[in-house]
Scaffold this motif. Structure first.
Motif, mmCIF file in Angstrom:
data_model
loop_
_atom_site.group_PDB
_atom_site.id
_atom_site.type_symbol
_atom_site.label_atom_id
_atom_site.label_comp_id
_atom_site.label_asym_id
_atom_site.label_seq_id
_atom_site.Cartn_x
_atom_site.Cartn_y
_atom_site.Cartn_z
ATOM 1 N N ARG A 1 -1.911 -3.427 8.890
ATOM 2 C CA ARG A 1 -1.603 -2.988 7.526
ATOM 3 C C ARG A 1 -0.894 -1.641 7.517
ATOM 4 O O ARG A 1 -0.285 -1.272 6.513
ATOM 5 C CB ARG A 1 -2.883 -2.882 6.690
ATOM 6 C CG ARG A 1 -3.472 -4.191 6.252
ATOM 7 C CD ARG A 1 -4.358 -3.981 5.040
ATOM 8 N NE ARG A 1 -5.219 -5.115 4.750
ATOM 9 C CZ ARG A 1 -5.984 -5.211 3.673
ATOM 10 N NH1 ARG A 1 -5.991 -4.213 2.796
ATOM 11 N NH2 ARG A 1 -6.740 -6.261 3.471
ATOM 12 N N TYR A 2 -0.985 -0.903 8.623
ATOM 13 C CA TYR A 2 -0.426 0.448 8.675
ATOM 14 C C TYR A 2 0.920 0.509 9.402
ATOM 15 O O TYR A 2 1.464 1.591 9.584
ATOM 16 C CB TYR A 2 -1.436 1.394 9.319
ATOM 17 C CG TYR A 2 -2.707 1.508 8.507
ATOM 18 C CD1 TYR A 2 -2.841 2.467 7.521
ATOM 19 C CD2 TYR A 2 -3.763 0.615 8.718
ATOM 20 C CE1 TYR A 2 -3.996 2.549 6.750
ATOM 21 C CE2 TYR A 2 -4.923 0.689 7.953
ATOM 22 C CZ TYR A 2 -5.034 1.652 6.973
ATOM 23 O OH TYR A 2 -6.176 1.731 6.210
ATOM 24 N N THR B 1 4.056 -1.743 5.496
ATOM 25 C CA THR B 1 3.836 -0.946 4.284
ATOM 26 C C THR B 1 5.089 -0.921 3.416
ATOM 27 O O THR B 1 5.003 -0.921 2.184
ATOM 28 C CB THR B 1 3.409 0.490 4.643
ATOM 29 O OG1 THR B 1 4.408 1.101 5.476
ATOM 30 C CG2 THR B 1 2.090 0.492 5.397
ATOM 31 N N LYS C 1 5.191 -4.289 1.611
ATOM 32 C CA LYS C 1 4.173 -4.310 0.560
ATOM 33 C C LYS C 1 4.656 -3.552 -0.681
ATOM 34 O O LYS C 1 4.506 -4.027 -1.816
ATOM 35 C CB LYS C 1 2.884 -3.685 1.099
ATOM 36 C CG LYS C 1 1.787 -3.407 0.067
ATOM 37 C CD LYS C 1 1.137 -4.651 -0.453
ATOM 38 C CE LYS C 1 -0.124 -4.278 -1.250
ATOM 39 N NZ LYS C 1 -0.696 -5.464 -1.939
ATOM 40 N N ASP D 1 -4.470 -11.689 7.174
ATOM 41 C CA ASP D 1 -4.887 -10.548 6.354
ATOM 42 C C ASP D 1 -3.710 -9.979 5.582
ATOM 43 O O ASP D 1 -3.845 -9.622 4.399
ATOM 44 C CB ASP D 1 -5.503 -9.460 7.232
ATOM 45 C CG ASP D 1 -5.839 -8.209 6.426
ATOM 46 O OD1 ASP D 1 -6.719 -8.296 5.539
ATOM 47 O OD2 ASP D 1 -5.200 -7.160 6.653
ATOM 48 N N LEU D 2 -2.552 -9.887 6.231
ATOM 49 C CA LEU D 2 -1.364 -9.367 5.552
ATOM 50 C C LEU D 2 -0.954 -10.287 4.403
ATOM 51 O O LEU D 2 -0.562 -9.814 3.328
ATOM 52 C CB LEU D 2 -0.214 -9.202 6.537
ATOM 53 C CG LEU D 2 -0.454 -8.224 7.697
ATOM 54 C CD1 LEU D 2 0.785 -8.131 8.580
ATOM 55 C CD2 LEU D 2 -0.860 -6.844 7.195
ATOM 56 N N TRP E 1 -3.358 -9.787 1.533
ATOM 57 C CA TRP E 1 -3.106 -8.471 0.944
ATOM 58 C C TRP E 1 -1.854 -8.479 0.070
ATOM 59 O O TRP E 1 -1.834 -7.902 -1.023
ATOM 60 C CB TRP E 1 -2.968 -7.467 2.086
ATOM 61 C CG TRP E 1 -2.882 -6.028 1.715
ATOM 62 C CD1 TRP E 1 -3.645 -5.358 0.804
ATOM 63 C CD2 TRP E 1 -2.000 -5.057 2.306
ATOM 64 N NE1 TRP E 1 -3.292 -4.027 0.786
ATOM 65 C CE2 TRP E 1 -2.293 -3.822 1.691
ATOM 66 C CE3 TRP E 1 -1.024 -5.117 3.293
ATOM 67 C CZ2 TRP E 1 -1.621 -2.644 2.036
ATOM 68 C CZ3 TRP E 1 -0.358 -3.951 3.644
ATOM 69 C CH2 TRP E 1 -0.655 -2.736 3.016
ATOM 70 N N ILE F 1 -10.095 -1.659 3.869
ATOM 71 C CA ILE F 1 -10.084 -3.034 4.382
ATOM 72 C C ILE F 1 -11.540 -3.442 4.572
ATOM 73 O O ILE F 1 -12.205 -3.015 5.505
ATOM 74 C CB ILE F 1 -9.319 -3.145 5.708
ATOM 75 C CG1 ILE F 1 -7.943 -2.471 5.601
ATOM 76 C CG2 ILE F 1 -9.157 -4.609 6.109
ATOM 77 C CD1 ILE F 1 -7.217 -2.341 6.921
#
Length: 327
Positions: A125-126, A131, A134, A181-182, A185, A300
Motif C-alpha cells: 500500500r506504500y 499511492t 489510489k 488487498d490493493l 482498498w 490496515i
C-alpha cells in the motif's frame, strides 16, 4: 519523548529483518526483545544488536512491551497474535493474516475484546506507484473501475513456504493477498464470487507454485490476479507487483517496483535490479508506530487481512471443486 516498546516474535519470514531495521532507526521506538524458538535463526542478530533473546514467546509477552511484530510461519500467526492480544499488546502480523477464516476471526475478536489493535502487514500500500494510483482513482481520473488485471510473480522461497503444514498453502495463498488487498482498498466493494486455479508448474514441489484468481465484486467490477512462484533463481529480483486498472473514463498502469536501476556485474554473475524508490516496509512500520503513539486506528486492519486471505482460501476451494465459489 514517549517511546513505544516493541518486541518481535520469530524471524521465520524474511520480512522480519527489514522490519527490525526500520524499528531500530526510529528514535521513538525501543526494541525490548526477540523471541524465536530457533535460536540459531536469530543468533547473529542478537549478537550484533545485544537485544534480549527469548526461546519462549510467552516470556517476551510477559515484558512491558506495548506492541508485538509477528513474522512466524503462517500456521503460527493465530496463536501468537491471540496470545499477544490477551497480554494487552498491539499486534502487527505478517501476511497472510491466517490460514482459515475462523482463526482470523478469532484473532480479530481477541484484539477487540482486549482493547488492542491488530494490523496486517501489507506494505505494498506504500509503494509510490500504488499511492499515486489510489489518489488518481479517488480524484475520479478514470471514472468507475470496471476491471483489473494484477500480477504478483515471485521466486519460489523454499523452506517452510513449501511445507503445507507450516504455510497453509503455496503461491496462491502467498501471492494473492498483496494484490487482493490493493483491490479491496481501491475498489471499495465486497467480493461476491471467486474462481480459482492452482497447480505445481515450475518446480518439483507438491505444493502449488502457480495460480489464477478471478474475482467478481458486488459493485460490478471484476479482476484476475496472476499469482505464482514462476521466476527462476537467475531472475534479477524476487518478483513483481503490477496492476492494469480499467475505468469508464480511462486506465492506469501500475508497476510497483519500476523505480529501479538495472545492474550488470560479472562479480554477481547475473543482472540485478537496484530499487531506489521509497522503502515500503519502512513507511508501513512508521505508520504502525505513529498510529499507536498518537492513539489513531491502524491503517490496515485485521479485517483487511481477513478479506484478502479469505479470497485466496476461496480460490483453493474453487480449484478443488472446479467451479466458482460464493463469498
Amino acid at each position: 519523548m514517549k517511546k513505544l516498546k516493541i518486541g518481535l516474535i520469530s524471524f521465520a519470514h524474511g520480512h522480519a529483518y527489514s522490519y527490525l531495521a526500520s524499528l531500530a532507526a526510529m528514535p521513538e521506538v525501543e526494541i525490548v526483545g526477540i523471541a524465536d524458538e530457533s535460536q540459531s535463526r536469530v543468533a547473529s542478530i542478537v549478537e550484533r544488536t545485544g537485544l534480549p533473546y527469548y526461546a519462549d514467546y510467552r516470556e517476551l509477552l510477559a515484558t512491558d512491551a506495548d506492541a508485538i511484530v509477528i513474522c512466524s510461519e503462517n500456521v503460527h500467526h493465530a496463536r501468537h497474535a491471540i496470545a499477544a492480544a490477551e497480554a494487552r499488546k498491539h499486534v502487527l502480523c505478517e501476511k497472510p493474516l491466517g490460514i482459515s477464516v475462523s482463526e482470523m476471526e478469532r484473532m480479530i475478536a481477541a484484539a477487540r475484546d482486549n482493547g488492542v489493535q491488530l494490523m496486517t502487514a501489507f506494505p505494498c500500500r506504500y509503494l509510490p506507484a500504488v499511492t499515486g494510483a489510489k489518489a488518481a482513482i479517488e480524484r475520479g481520473d478514470i471514472g468507475d473501475i470496471v476491471a483489473v488485471k494484477g500480477t504478483n510473480h515471485g521466486t519460489n522461497p523454499g523452506g517452510w513456504f513449501t511445507d503445507r503444514a507450516l504455510s497453509g498453502g503455496g503461491a496462491l495463498l502467498d501471492h494473492t493477498v498483496h494484490v487482493m488487498d490493493l483491490l479491496n482498498w481501491m475498489i471499495g466493494s465486497e467480493v461476491k464470487e471467486v474462481y480459482g486455479y492452482a497447480a505445481s508448474r515450475f518446480g518439483e514441489t507438491k505444493i502449488d507454485d502457480a495460480g489464477l484468481v478471478h474475482v467478481k465484486f458486488a459493485g460490478g467490477a471484476f479482476a484476475v490476479i496472476d499469482t505464482s512462484w514462476s521466476r527462476p533463481k537467475s531472475f534479477p529480483t524476487w518478483g513483481d507487483v503490477t496492476m492494469e486498472i480499467i475505468g469508464t473514463k480511462g486506465s492506469i498502469s501500475v508497476d510497483g517496483f519500476a523505480q529501479k536501476n538495472e545492474v550488470y556485474s560479472d562479480l554477481a554473475g547475473k543482472g540485478s535490479w537496484s530499487y531506489w524508490g521509497d522503502d515500503m516496509d519502512r513507511l508501513m512500520i512508521e505508520s504502525f508506530v505513529g498510529s499507536l503513539l498518537e492513539g489513531r486506528p491502524v491503517p490496515i486492519t485485521g479485517e483487511d487481512g481477513l478479506r484478502s486471505a479469505a479470497v485466496a482460501l476461496a480460490a483453493y476451494e474453487s480449484a478443488k471443486l472446479g467451479q466458482p465459489v460464493a463469498l
